[in-house]
Motif scaffolding. Structure first.
Motif, PDB file in Angstrom:
ATOM      1  N   ILE A  81       0.819  -1.207   0.000  1.00 49.03           N
ATOM      2  CA  ILE A  81       0.000   0.000   0.000  1.00 49.03           C
ATOM      3  C   ILE A  81       0.857   1.262   0.000  1.00 49.03           C
ATOM      4  CG2 ILE A  81      -0.306   0.507   2.478  1.00 49.03           C
ATOM      5  CD1 ILE A  81      -3.354   0.695   1.870  1.00 49.03           C
ATOM      6  N   HIS A  82       2.128   1.093   0.433  1.00 49.21           N
ATOM      7  CA  HIS A  82       3.065   2.221   0.403  1.00 49.21           C
ATOM      8  C   HIS A  82       3.926   2.228  -0.853  1.00 49.21           C
ATOM      9  CE1 HIS A  82       2.445   3.966   4.401  1.00 49.21           C
ATOM     10  NE2 HIS A  82       2.274   2.734   4.850  1.00 49.21           N
ATOM     11  N   ASP A  83       3.729   1.248  -1.728  1.00 45.30           N
ATOM     12  CA  ASP A  83       4.519   1.135  -2.953  1.00 45.30           C
ATOM     13  C   ASP A  83       3.879   1.993  -4.038  1.00 45.30           C
ATOM     14  OD1 ASP A  83       5.811   0.377  -5.286  1.00 45.30           O
ATOM     15  OD2 ASP A  83       5.898  -1.743  -4.745  1.00 45.30           O
ATOM     16  N   PRO A  84       4.601   2.981  -4.599  1.00 49.83           N
ATOM     17  CA  PRO A  84       4.019   3.841  -5.635  1.00 49.83           C
ATOM     18  C   PRO A  84       3.644   3.104  -6.909  1.00 49.83           C
ATOM     19  CG  PRO A  84       6.384   4.231  -5.415  1.00 49.83           C
ATOM     20  CD  PRO A  84       5.987   3.362  -4.269  1.00 49.83           C
ATOM     21  N   ASN A  85       4.091   1.852  -7.051  1.00 52.33           N
ATOM     22  CA  ASN A  85       3.721   1.082  -8.235  1.00 52.33           C
ATOM     23  C   ASN A  85       2.303   0.518  -8.140  1.00 52.33           C
ATOM     24  OD1 ASN A  85       6.241   1.259  -9.698  1.00 52.33           O
ATOM     25  ND2 ASN A  85       7.106  -0.079  -8.125  1.00 52.33           N
ATOM     26  N   TYR A  86       1.655   0.709  -6.987  1.00 51.02           N
ATOM     27  CA  TYR A  86       0.296   0.218  -6.798  1.00 51.02           C
ATOM     28  C   TYR A  86      -0.650   1.365  -6.445  1.00 51.02           C
ATOM     29  CZ  TYR A  86       1.990  -4.592  -6.730  1.00 51.02           C
ATOM     30  OH  TYR A  86       2.549  -5.793  -7.067  1.00 51.02           O
ATOM     31  N   ALA A  87      -1.858   1.272  -6.970  1.00 49.76           N
ATOM     32  CA  ALA A  87      -2.940   2.161  -6.542  1.00 49.76           C
ATOM     33  C   ALA A  87      -3.935   1.300  -5.764  1.00 49.76           C
ATOM     34  CB  ALA A  87      -3.626   2.788  -7.755  1.00 49.76           C
ATOM     35  N   TYR A  88      -4.760   1.930  -4.960  1.00 51.38           N
ATOM     36  CA  TYR A  88      -5.724   1.146  -4.204  1.00 51.38           C
ATOM     37  C   TYR A  88      -6.983   1.956  -3.981  1.00 51.38           C
ATOM     38  CZ  TYR A  88      -4.511   3.873  -0.036  1.00 51.38           C
ATOM     39  OH  TYR A  88      -4.315   4.900   0.861  1.00 51.38           O
ATOM     40  N   GLU A  89      -8.047   1.250  -3.722  1.00 51.34           N
ATOM     41  CA  GLU A  89      -9.312   1.877  -3.341  1.00 51.34           C
ATOM     42  C   GLU A  89      -9.927   1.080  -2.208  1.00 51.34           C
ATOM     43  OE1 GLU A  89     -12.638   1.404  -6.024  1.00 51.34           O
ATOM     44  OE2 GLU A  89     -11.531  -0.130  -7.173  1.00 51.34           O
ATOM     45  N   ARG A  90     -10.728   1.758  -1.394  1.00 51.96           N
ATOM     46  CA  ARG A  90     -11.407   1.066  -0.316  1.00 51.96           C
ATOM     47  C   ARG A  90     -12.821   0.738  -0.766  1.00 51.96           C
ATOM     48  NH1 ARG A  90     -11.835   2.677   6.138  1.00 51.96           N
ATOM     49  NH2 ARG A  90     -11.879   0.505   6.861  1.00 51.96           N
ATOM     50  N   LEU A  91     -13.155  -0.524  -0.720  1.00 52.07           N
ATOM     51  CA  LEU A  91     -14.463  -0.987  -1.162  1.00 52.07           C
ATOM     52  C   LEU A  91     -15.528  -0.694  -0.095  1.00 52.07           C
ATOM     53  CD1 LEU A  91     -13.332  -4.421  -2.653  1.00 52.07           C
ATOM     54  CD2 LEU A  91     -13.630  -2.243  -3.844  1.00 52.07           C
ATOM     55  N   PRO A  92     -16.805  -0.739  -0.464  1.00 54.21           N
ATOM     56  CA  PRO A  92     -17.874  -0.459   0.501  1.00 54.21           C
ATOM     57  C   PRO A  92     -17.835  -1.328   1.755  1.00 54.21           C
ATOM     58  CG  PRO A  92     -18.759  -0.433  -1.720  1.00 54.21           C
ATOM     59  CD  PRO A  92     -17.349  -0.915  -1.837  1.00 54.21           C
ATOM     60  N   ASP A  93     -17.317  -2.562   1.619  1.00 58.87           N
ATOM     61  CA  ASP A  93     -17.255  -3.447   2.787  1.00 58.87           C
ATOM     62  C   ASP A  93     -16.004  -3.223   3.624  1.00 58.87           C
ATOM     63  OD1 ASP A  93     -15.304  -4.495   1.179  1.00 58.87           O
ATOM     64  OD2 ASP A  93     -16.081  -6.548   1.166  1.00 58.87           O
ATOM     65  N   GLY A  94     -15.185  -2.222   3.264  1.00 56.17           N
ATOM     66  CA  GLY A  94     -13.990  -1.895   4.034  1.00 56.17           C
ATOM     67  C   GLY A  94     -12.721  -2.535   3.524  1.00 56.17           C
ATOM     68  N   ARG A  95     -12.832  -3.485   2.586  1.00 55.38           N
ATOM     69  CA  ARG A  95     -11.643  -4.149   2.070  1.00 55.38           C
ATOM     70  C   ARG A  95     -10.870  -3.218   1.140  1.00 55.38           C
ATOM     71  NH1 ARG A  95     -10.384  -9.115   4.398  1.00 55.38           N
ATOM     72  NH2 ARG A  95     -10.099 -10.316   2.493  1.00 55.38           N
ATOM     73  N   ILE A  96      -9.588  -3.516   0.969  1.00 56.32           N
ATOM     74  CA  ILE A  96      -8.709  -2.722   0.115  1.00 56.32           C
ATOM     75  C   ILE A  96      -8.453  -3.486  -1.172  1.00 56.32           C
ATOM     76  CG2 ILE A  96      -6.460  -1.611  -0.089  1.00 56.32           C
ATOM     77  CD1 ILE A  96      -8.182  -0.346   2.026  1.00 56.32           C
ATOM     78  N   ARG A  97      -8.752  -2.841  -2.310  1.00 55.56           N
ATOM     79  CA  ARG A  97      -8.489  -3.453  -3.615  1.00 55.56           C
ATOM     80  C   ARG A  97      -7.272  -2.788  -4.236  1.00 55.56           C
ATOM     81  NH1 ARG A  97     -13.417  -3.900  -7.580  1.00 55.56           N
ATOM     82  NH2 ARG A  97     -13.778  -5.712  -6.225  1.00 55.56           N
ATOM     83  N   PHE A  98      -6.271  -3.590  -4.575  1.00 56.35           N
ATOM     84  CA  PHE A  98      -5.045  -3.080  -5.193  1.00 56.35           C
ATOM     85  C   PHE A  98      -5.099  -3.237  -6.700  1.00 56.35           C
ATOM     86  CE2 PHE A  98      -3.560  -4.120  -0.894  1.00 56.35           C
ATOM     87  CZ  PHE A  98      -2.812  -2.983  -0.584  1.00 56.35           C
TER      88      PHE A  98
END
Length: 423
Positions: free
Chosen positions: A399-416
């Motif tokens: 999640i701290h790697d600039p090569n990845y983006a992420y979003e937080r899903l409605p259920d609270g999970r993190i999608r990379f």
């Protein structure tokens, strides 16, 4: 190579029999090596490995028997003993050759050990362990000749069902097993001396490899080493099984190294001594521009060691960190307050809420996770439940790697997702 051409008093040549036996062995090995084990049945492989283990012990018995009687080789070549000839003619390392000559002399003293080797039930490694234990008993003023005989018998029996390392442990206390009343106090004293020696020999050293890693070399007591390995196994094994369930595989030594890093990074800093400040405060020095860039760099501590800005932000989640922000002329623009970690009660609340790592494709249990600030602390993010989420060490780094983006899903999970390339 002929091993002898002398004629004995019966008028025969023993060397012919030796040559013939060696020729048969060499021919059989040649035939086996010409076969590809990939085409063998499982039972055939198991049978060969079992029989080779026995044959290796018998080969060692023969070699050690010859070395024990090899004084004439040293006399003929002018070497101190057969190990000198082995070094020059067989290109065996000096230490290895001397060790074999020493073992040959030791085995020659103990008939049951020699017989165990010849029968293939005592390996060379176990023979070395047994002879060392017996030599120690021989010099023990409290032990008798009868004790030595019984110890040899017991250790050879143990060798049929224990590994060499297990046998070594038994060997140190074999006298206490023979006669507890006489030897338990002596065993306790010997263990005490061993523990004192272990403390004196304990050390830790580290060397920067220059490639982003540090080589660590350490020696600790057996007790500490076993506790550390048990701790690392408890962290690495579940990750190994979880990765295998998902069709991934990583070398186990790498998982152990990652487990060791996790122990260091998540150690309770409140348990450390204080010397003029917090025991684990880390200063991170970076420019205003780099602070704003995903691919910026930062200087770790006061020695100028470089890390990425992303790694600096990740560290802020797990260590007390003071950001030192520099202007264009290297003047200090801000000497930030110490970043606070999540309190234990918050960790417990997060574990109850999240149950496991919140990465969409991960199910690592909460016990293996770290608390991550969704809005970074360095950007004013608060250390509260609304701004924190549990991530395992691997996903926390991602999640701290600039090569990845992420979003937080409605259920609270993190999608990379892979970040789109720039430029």
């Amino acid at each position: 190579m002929s091993l002898g051409r002398s004629i004995d008093h019966w008028g025969t040549n023993p060397g012919d029999a030796i040559d013939a036996a060696l020729t048969v062995i060499e021919s059989a090995l040649h035939d086996l090596l010409a076969s590809d084990p990939a085409y063998w049945r499982t039972g055939e492989k198991k049978d060969l490995l079992e029989r080779l283990e026995k044959l290796q012990a018998q080969q060692a018995a023969l070699k050690l028997r010859v070395l024990a009687a090899a004084g004439d080789i040293a006399e003929e070549t002018g070497a101190k003993d057969a190990s000198g000839w082995m070094r020059t003619e067989l290109l065996v390392d000096k230490a290895v050759a001397r060790s074999q000559v020493k073992l040959a002399a030791g085995v020659a003293k103990y008939d049951l050990v020699a017989a165990g080797l010849a029968d293939g039930v005592v390996s060379q490694d176990k023979a070395r362990v047994i002879t060392q234990a017996l030599d120690a008993i021989e010099t023990d003023p409290a032990a008798s000749g009868e004790d030595l005989v019984l110890a040899e018998k017991l250790l050879v029996e143990y060798a049929t069902r224990l590994t060499a390392n297990e046998l070594k442990i038994i060997g140190k206390r074999i006298l206490a097993e023979i006669d507890p009343d006489r030897f338990e106090a002596a065993e306790a004293e010997a263990l005490h001396r061993e523990e004192e020696r272990a403390q004196r020999r304990t050390f830790f050293s580290s060397r920067d490899s220059g490639d982003g890693t540090v080589d660590i070399h350490a020696r600790v007591s057996r007790v500490v080493g076993m506790r550390l390995r048990t701790l690392l196994d408890s962290l690495a094994q579940p990750r190994k099984l979880s990765a295998e369930d998902k069709g991934r595989r990583a070398p186990y030594d790498r998982l152990l190294g990652q487990a060791f890093a996790r122990v260091v990074e998540t150690y309770d800093v409140d348990q450390l001594p204080r010397h003029g400040g917090h025991g684990t405060t880390v200063f991170i020095t970076m420019s205003v521009e780099d602070l704003r860039k995903d691919l910026g760099t930062a200087a770790l501590g006061f020695d100028g060691e470089q890390i990425t800005a992303a790694e600096a932000r990740r560290m802020a989640c797990n260590a007390d960190l003071v950001p030192v922000v520099l202007g264009t002329d290297s003047e200090i623009l801000d000497l930030g307050r110490t970043a606070r970690l999540a309190y234990p009660v918050q960790h417990r609340a997060l574990r109850l809420r999240d149950k496991c790592c919140q990465a969409e494709d991960c199910d690592a249990p909460a016990a293996w996770t770290e608390a991550h600030h969704l809005k970074p602390w360095s950007e004013g993010g608060l250390t509260n439940l609304a701004n924190m989420v549990l991530l395992c060490a691997s996903d926390h780094r991602r999640i701290h790697d600039p090569n990845y983006a992420y979003e937080r899903l409605p259920d609270g999970r993190i999608r990379f997702t892979r970040a789109a390339p720039t430029g």
